[in-house]
Design a protein around this motif. Sequence first.
Motif, short mmCIF file in Angstrom:
data_model
loop_
_atom_site.label_atom_id
_atom_site.label_comp_id
_atom_site.label_asym_id
_atom_site.label_seq_id
_atom_site.Cartn_x
_atom_site.Cartn_y
_atom_site.Cartn_z
N VAL A 15 0.82 -1.21 0.00
CA VAL A 15 0.00 0.00 0.00
C VAL A 15 0.86 1.27 0.00
O VAL A 15 0.58 2.22 -0.73
N GLU A 33 -6.66 6.28 6.55
CA GLU A 33 -7.12 5.56 5.36
C GLU A 33 -6.06 4.56 4.89
O GLU A 33 -6.38 3.44 4.50
N THR A 34 -4.81 4.95 4.92
CA THR A 34 -3.73 4.05 4.52
C THR A 34 -3.65 2.86 5.46
O THR A 34 -3.49 1.71 5.02
N ARG A 37 -6.58 0.54 4.66
CA ARG A 37 -6.36 -0.23 3.43
C ARG A 37 -5.38 -1.37 3.67
O ARG A 37 -5.61 -2.50 3.22
#
Length: 161
Positions: A15, A33-34, A37
């Motif tokens: 990612v 958000e990272t 994910r």
Amino acid sequence: MSSVHDRVTEAIADVMFDSVQAGRPVYTLADAETIRRALDAAGVQDSTLDGLSQLVRSTLQLDNAGVSTFHWQAEAARRHQRQPLETPPALPLLVVLSIAAEQMHADGSLAAHNYYSRLHGILGIPATQSHRFERDYRRTAELLWGSLNSWLEAWEGERGI
């Protein structure tokens, strides 16, 4: 370490250090958000900073006073030196360390420069272990961060610089 840790390590690499980053400066600082994910990709139930922190905390030797807090992390980084193309096992820890550094701004309870108190909070380090934790981190920091640098160099910029 667990296969969950391995999956999270690889997911963070995929990612945060994918081919889009080739030739570009990269950092281990992840936003919510990272993290979501990466943890979702790894199949981790709690895909928040708390979930990542719990995983990282599980790699620390907090209950064994005779062993460095970062014993597992340091041994994994030493093994990594022999195979620098492999993803550095310390990657989840390095992300948490970077998040703690990013949170270094003055607030109502902590001075802006108080890095370790923020890190202790993120990882749930008990006050009784704080001095040992900090001492052991200082002893292993260069090795841990060096594994990331070696990895990026071994990939010749394909995952970032």
